[in-house]
Design an enzyme around this catalytic site. Structure first.
Site, short mmCIF file in Angstrom:
data_model
loop_
_atom_site.label_atom_id
_atom_site.label_comp_id
_atom_site.label_asym_id
_atom_site.label_seq_id
_atom_site.Cartn_x
_atom_site.Cartn_y
_atom_site.Cartn_z
NE ARG A 48 -14.91 -6.89 -3.44
CZ ARG A 48 -14.60 -5.64 -3.78
NH1 ARG A 48 -13.42 -5.16 -3.49
NH2 ARG A 48 -15.48 -4.89 -4.41
CG LEU A 68 -13.65 -11.35 6.38
CD1 LEU A 68 -14.42 -11.37 7.69
CD2 LEU A 68 -12.79 -12.58 6.25
CB CYS A 110 9.58 -3.34 -7.09
SG CYS A 110 8.07 -3.76 -7.94
CD GLU A 128 4.36 -12.32 -8.70
OE1 GLU A 128 4.74 -11.40 -7.96
OE2 GLU A 128 3.19 -12.50 -9.01
CG HIS A 167 7.05 -0.13 -0.46
ND1 HIS A 167 8.26 -0.24 -1.12
CD2 HIS A 167 6.15 -0.76 -1.24
CE1 HIS A 167 8.08 -0.93 -2.22
NE2 HIS A 167 6.81 -1.26 -2.33
CD GLU A 207 2.80 4.14 -14.94
OE1 GLU A 207 2.11 3.38 -14.25
OE2 GLU A 207 4.00 3.95 -15.15
N1 GLN Z 1 5.46 1.70 -13.81
C1 GLN Z 1 4.78 1.19 -12.68
C2 GLN Z 1 4.49 2.30 -11.69
O1 GLN Z 1 5.27 3.18 -11.56
C3 GLN Z 1 5.58 0.11 -12.00
C4 GLN Z 1 4.84 -0.51 -10.85
C5 GLN Z 1 5.48 -1.73 -10.26
O2 GLN Z 1 6.64 -2.00 -10.42
N2 GLN Z 1 4.75 -2.52 -9.53
O3 GLN Z 1 3.50 2.31 -11.01
ZN ZN Z 2 8.05 -1.58 -8.76
#
Ligand code: GLN
Ligand code: ZN
Length: 774
Positions: free
Chosen positions: A15, A17, A657, A619, A708, A498
């Site tokens: 990696r 670059l 998402c 996707e 975001h 998490e």
């Molecule tokens: N449960 C995940 C989080 O909150 C969901 C992440 C995602 O949708 N990419 O990070």
């Molecule tokens: Zn998400």
């Protein structure tokens, strides 16, 4: 017979670059140092391919960020908002600003949009076109790189995205035209490029036209005919390699076969039957060669030489050896660099390692295949051939792969396994009674900020600097603090945060049987970002509960509901390297059963609300529409299998998402989750129209906080969004939550935003004067 490589990874085997780009952006190395790193990588790649014996070696497959952005610069399609910046900055910085935006020294200019490259996890920068779009030869990168390789004695085949695909990859930024109409303006710049290359004695050029694998309009299809006829008329001596990949030509096949090119490249991994069609049709012009993409550029498995040689021989029998090139299915930028760097026997056992091939090994495979097929080397005397046969034989029968229990379980799935006990209306009554949630219940999507500190604990634990007990304690404390924060804020359905997870797929992969991991198997995702997908090599099962401990712990801290948090089977599969010895649907179903067991265990442990994230369902859609139904059928079924082991009063959530639901809304409804949370705030709830028009029956949490961005939205803004939502969705179906997980945000923003979110929900409740009958 020749070998033809379509593209080589440019991130560097370590990696290099990535590291250099990030140092440059941080102002820690000079532009020259970055440029030198790029050059070193290119020279190394060319030398490796030439030493290995590849005949058609690509150039211009290198990029500092993205090959589509390179082309945008090459043809001078620079959006106006960058003109000011361009005046006083180098073209390298202009390039990076187009990719990443800039917000310093009084500059404030947004980046160009980024989106997924076909069905890969690579993201490209979307060209922007206006009605009066002008094109001019702005960058001669392609010529420079050709010369650079020539200087070390390698005569390359420059690679360029073809003009039709380039336009189709872009977006119209104003009304009143279709981007394909810009072809006549764009072509002269391509001609100019070809002239320069010809002046440098280039013999070959590769045009990537992956849109030939998609469903096209007549106008789009005829653009191919026009473009390649014109190129052929003007440059009759130039050998054009036209590369199509990722799927079959489908109804475009007649068009493709009639193009006056030197070589047509086929992806025989994705579409092996196409070879028969072409050979039998007799429609391939007698002066067109075939490049057979037999080595999988998208996955990490060792090639099956027996199978590949069969395909090659089938082609040579009809066309003769001279008209055949042996190739990877697509550019190798979708493969990790070098298996030789995987030296840790513990993470990747020698038995599994012998089944794999990364880019460097794949190059060798195409060379060997050519030598075998052309009888330059006798397979009977070749140790390489022997090794390939032994490894693949071992893989077929290895105990590591095959788990009869799992196979039996998949075979015995019954019609009731993918159905909840009762329909949503019945479940809803039980859930209202059991959960006693207010109107507009508030929740989050799962993760809370993964601070540098949290990540440092995991790193230290891995290095042995923290004991399991110490690590555990730290995660417990962080979890408890997060529960307390959510209680104080007045959120209705809590999450544990998490903190124990590195990544939403890796965390599960590490605990599931049938998965393994590489140390250095990085693949470029976008710009300097790389991903290291887990490897699913065998039948998947769940030896032990994976999340129960943390969910149970979090639930023990509070009288409020804590939502269990899982990644769904489609997403786990989609973001891993997948087995190629069985259909994806089979692998997905195995994962679904493992997740189902986890869901049932969570329920047993007292968790009444369980979220199964499926951000990757969309996707996974095949490129060709006619294949959508089959995919959606098994993907939705896999989700349902994972979700259907619980009682009526256990509430299943899912989360996605992205913002295009229109064309798959029926399938999303078919997933039958009790609640779905989706991204919505950036589109100002527009996306909800799909759900409203469809009369989506279950509950929905449209995101009201764009995670975001570091920006903290006010409660007034969120109320406005919720009012918009309640105008199209019945209020008793609505939840209140952010767009996605909060792991990339900072605590201060997160706190402020969630407090505002709860206030917004309270205001919405207060505005409803009468009790809604449920
Ligand atoms: N449960 C995940 C989080 O909150 C969901 C992440 C995602 O949708 N990419 O990070
Ligand atoms: Zn998400």
């Amino acid at each position: 017979m020749k070998t033809n490589n379509l593209g080589y990874p440019r991130i560097g085997s370590n990696r290099e670059l990535k590291k250099a780009s990030e140092l440059y952006w941080a102002g820690k190395i000079s532009a020259d140092e970055l440029i030198d790193t790029g050059k070193e990588i290119r020279l190394k790649n060319w030398k490796l391919q030439s030493d290995t014996g590849v005949d058609l070696i690509p150039s211009n497959d290198f990029s500092f960020y993205d090959q589509v952005l390179d082309l945008t610069l090459t043809v001078g399609a620079i959006p106006e908002r960058y003109y000011e910046f361009a005046k006083s900055n180098s073209s390298l910085d202009l390039y990076f600003v187009m990719a990443r935006g800039a917000q310093k020294n009084g500059q404030d200019v947004v980046a160009m949009e980024m989106t997924k490259w076909f069905d890969t996890n690579y993201h490209y920068i979307v060209p922007e076109f206006t009605k009066n779009q002008k094109f001019e030869l702005f960058s001669e990168k392609i010529v420079h790189e050709f010369k650079e390789a020539k200087d070390i004695g390698v005569k390359t085949k420059p690679v360029l995205i073809g003009p039709v695909s380039y336009l189709l990859l872009g977006k119209e930024k104003e009304e009143g035209f279709h981007r394909i109409d810009l072809l006549d303006k764009l072509l002269p710049v391509y001609f100019e490029i070809l002239e320069r290359l010809q002046a440098e004695n280039a013999e070959y050029i590769q045009f990537d036209e992956p849109f030939l694998a998609l469903n096209l309009t007549d106008k789009e299809r005829s653009a191919f005919t026009k473009v390649y006829n014109e190129i052929n008329n003007r440059f009759p001596k130039l050998k054009v390699v036209l590369a199509n990949y990722f799927d079959c030509f489908g109804e475009n096949i007649e068009t493709a076969l009639a193009l006056p090119v030197d070589t047509l490249h086929l992806d025989l991994v994705r579409c092996p039957l196409q070879l028969d069609d072409i050979l039998e049709s007799g429609k391939l012009a007698s002066n067109v060669n075939l490049s057979l993409g037999v080595v999988d550029g998208r996955n990490i498995w060792k090639n099956d030489f027996v199978k590949s040689l069969e395909l090659i021989q089938k082609a040579t029998a009809v066309l003769g050896e001279n008209r055949i090139l042996v190739a990877p299915s697509c550019s190798l930028i979708h493969s990790p660099c070098d298996l030789d760097l995987e030296t840790n026997n513990q993470t990747l056992t020698p038995e599994i390692k012998q089944w794999l091939a990364f880019a460097k090994q794949k190059i060798n495979e195409i060379v060997l295949l050519k030598q075998f097929a052309s009888k330059e080397v006798d397979v009977k005397l070749s140790a390489d051939y022997e090794r390939n046969i032994v490894a693949n034989e071992n893989r077929k029968t290895s105990k590591l792969i095959h788990n009869d229990e799992v196979k039996k379980r998949v075979a015995n799935i019954t019609a009731s396994d993918d159905k909840r006990k009762n329909n949503f209306a019945v479940r809803r009554k039980s859930q209202i009674e059991a959960l006693k949630l207010p109107l507009f219940p508030t929740t989050t999507i799962g993760s809370f900020p993964q601070t540098t500190e949290v990540r440092s604990w995991r790193a230290k634990f891995k290095k042995g600097e923290l004991t399991a007990e110490q690590y555990n304690d730290l995660i417990e404390k962080e979890t408890e603090a997060t529960i307390r924060f959510q209680e104080e804020t007045g959120i209705d359905v809590l999450v544990h945060g998490e903190f124990e997870r590195n990544d939403m797929v890796e965390y599960f992969g590490e605990q599931l049987a049938g998965f393994t991991f590489t140390k250095n198997g990085w693949v470029q995702s976008y710009g300097s970002r790389c991903v290291k997908p887990p490897v699913i090599y065998g039948d998947v099962s769940r030896p032990n509960p994976m999340t129960v401990k943390w969910s149970k712990y979090a639930q023990s801290l509070t009288p409020k509901w804590v939502k269990g948090m899982l990644t769904g089977p489609v997403t786990i599969m989609q973001w891993s390297f997948v087995r190629n010895d069985q259909p994806r649907s089979e692998t997905c179903t195995q994962i679904a059963l493992a997740i189902r067991d986890e869901v049932v265990d969570l329920e047993k442990a007292g968790i009444k609300i369980i979220q199964i994230d499926e951000p990757a369902i969309r996707e996974g859609l095949p490129l060709r529409k006619e294949e959508w139904a089959t995919y959606l059928d098994w993907a939705v079924k896999a989700f349902r299998i994972s979700a259907s082991g619980v009682n009526d009063d256990t509430q299943i959530h899912t989360h996605m998402c992205y913002s295009e639901f229109n064309d798959i809304i029926q399938n999303i409804a078919d997933m039958d989750a009790d609640v779905i949370t989706i991204e919505c705030s950036r589109s100002q709830m527009e996306l909800l129209d799909a759900f409203a028009d469809f009369n989506y029956p279950n509950e929905i949490g449209p995101g009201v906080y764009d995670i975001h961005s570091p920006r903290v939205p006010s409660s007034e803004e969120m109320v406005k969004l919720l009012e918009k939502a309640s105008a199209v969705i019945p209020v008793d179906q609505l939840w209140v939550n952010p767009d996605c997980g909060l792991k990339t945000r900072h605590w201060d923003e997160t706190k402020k935003a969630l407090i505002a979110m709860v206030t917004a929900a309270q205001e919405m409740r207060a505005a409803i004067e009468y009790p809604v009958s449920l």
